[in-house]
Design an enzyme around this catalytic site. Structure first.
Site, PDB file in Angstrom:
ATOM      1  N   GLU A  26       0.830  -1.195   0.000  1.00 28.21           N
ATOM      2  CA  GLU A  26       0.000   0.000   0.000  1.00 28.21           C
ATOM      3  C   GLU A  26       0.872   1.256   0.000  1.00 28.21           C
ATOM      4  O   GLU A  26       2.012   1.255   0.498  1.00 28.21           O
ATOM      5  CB  GLU A  26      -0.917  -0.003   1.223  1.00 28.21           C
ATOM      6  CG  GLU A  26      -1.958  -1.113   1.205  1.00 28.21           C
ATOM      7  CD  GLU A  26      -2.872  -1.040  -0.007  1.00 28.21           C
ATOM      8  OE1 GLU A  26      -3.311   0.078  -0.374  1.00 28.21           O
ATOM      9  OE2 GLU A  26      -3.147  -2.101  -0.602  1.00 28.21           O
ATOM     10  N   HIS A 235     -48.602   9.675 -43.405  1.00 29.72           N
ATOM     11  CA  HIS A 235     -49.033  10.622 -42.381  1.00 29.72           C
ATOM     12  C   HIS A 235     -50.015   9.996 -41.385  1.00 29.72           C
ATOM     13  O   HIS A 235     -50.941   9.290 -41.775  1.00 29.72           O
ATOM     14  CB  HIS A 235     -49.760  11.842 -42.990  1.00 29.72           C
ATOM     15  CG  HIS A 235     -49.227  12.309 -44.297  1.00 29.72           C
ATOM     16  ND1 HIS A 235     -48.159  13.149 -44.407  1.00 29.72           N
ATOM     17  CD2 HIS A 235     -49.628  12.039 -45.562  1.00 29.72           C
ATOM     18  CE1 HIS A 235     -47.919  13.396 -45.686  1.00 29.72           C
ATOM     19  NE2 HIS A 235     -48.788  12.731 -46.403  1.00 29.72           N
TER      20      HIS A 235
END
Length: 329
Positions: A26, A235
């Site tokens: 670490e 449409h």
């Protein structure tokens, strides 16, 4: 799993000797020499369950932070004569930690940027790679063009020269070569043929299967319907549970009335049929090849080939008609 970083500050270091891992140290416990190491521990391990239970009781907190380091199992493994191997990910973000939603969002953008780069290297023209999301798998042909704010979900395939307009959502769909999808269209489990024109604001739901050269226009919804070569619905139309032949024209405002409140029924429209605007086709019903349905009709019975069907009240005129007037209070 390890990772090599330019700045390894704060991470546990991988200590090697002759290329073999000897320990994980670490940062606070590392010597100055060890802190120069760029290879770090990602915190991802693959360990035998039996060995893990053997080693865990032997962990000690005799270190600078007074903590129990899981990393100490590396030294324990070596002491037991077990080799410790390592792999590195292709991209650093694959093992990056996330502690809050800000970090999660940042990591997601890194991942999306990586995917966008992969697609562009395959020849995809992304108008703005920072405004593109791939949330699944995408197979592409040559010269595909994708505009901004497009979302691809699930497994999708785009053929050669496909164009996807801005704001579209494509999910689990296959779009063949030459098709142009206008902005803000939504696809879900649809199959689209070559050289079709879709949108804008079109919706293809599961089971939509469009042949080559089909036109689906604005505010048209297609669900569980096959549409034949060159047919058009340009449409404001709903086509659900239908089968439409080749070369047919579906007028604006047409609805296939497929649901009676309990069951779904099918509408069949043949080749070269013409459905006038604002028509309601009440399923089950068949419109024959070359048949014409007059505008504003509600069709409840089959229409034979090459025939005209009109179903609406007769127009009448009342001269000098007095309009209702507001009652004065």
């Amino acid at each position: 799993m390890t990772l090599t970083l330019l700045d390894a500050n704060g991470y546990g270091r991988i200590v090697r000797e002759n290329g073999e891992i000897q320990a994980i140290v670490e940062h606070k416990d590392a010597s100055e020499e060890q802190r120069q190491i760029k290879e770090i521990n990602t915190g991802i391990y693959a360990v035998s369950n039996a060995k893990l239970h053997q080693w865990l009781p032997n962990l000690s907190n005799d270190n600078a932070q007074g903590e129990y380091y899981l990393t100490d199992i590396v030294a324990m493994a070596l002491a037991d004569g077990i080799q410790v191997a390592s792999v590195e990910p292709e991209q650093a973000f694959e093992v990056e930690g996330v502690n809050d939603r800000v970090q999660l969002a940042a990591l997601e953008r890194q991942f999306q940027s990586y995917q966008a780069k992969q697609l562009m290297q395959q020849g995809v023209h992304l108008i703005d790679p920072s405004r593109f999301d791939l949330r699944g798998n995408l197979t592409v042909g040559q010269d595909v063009r994708i505009d901004i704010n497009v979302i691809i979900e699930g497994d999708c395939e785009l053929g050669d020269n496909v164009e996807i307009g801005a704001g579209c959502i494509i999910k689990n769909s296959k779009i063949a070569a030459g098709t142009k999808v206008q902005p803000y269209s939504i696809f879900d489990s649809a199959v689209v043929g070559e050289d079709t024109q879709i949108g804008p604001f079109a919706r293809l739901r599961p089971g939509a299967q469009l042949a080559n050269e089909v036109h689906i226009g604005n505010f048209v919804e297609v669900k569980n319907t096959t549409i034949g070569l060159g047919s058009k619905a340009n449409h404001f139309t709903y086509l659900g549970d239908a089968e439409i032949g080749a070369g047919s024209n579906i007028g604006a405002g047409t609805i296939t009335c497929n649901y009676d409140g309990a069951n779904k029924f099918k509408t069949i429209i043949g080749d070269q049929a013409f459905i006038g605007s604002n028509s309601s086709l009440v399923a089950p019903v068949r419109i024959g090849n070359g048949a014409t349905v007059g505008a504003g009709s509600t069709i409840t019975r089959d229409v034979e080939d090459n025939s005209l069907a009109v179903e609406r009240s007769k127009q009448f005129a009342k001269e000098n008609y007095p309009r209702p007037q507001k009652i004065k209070k």
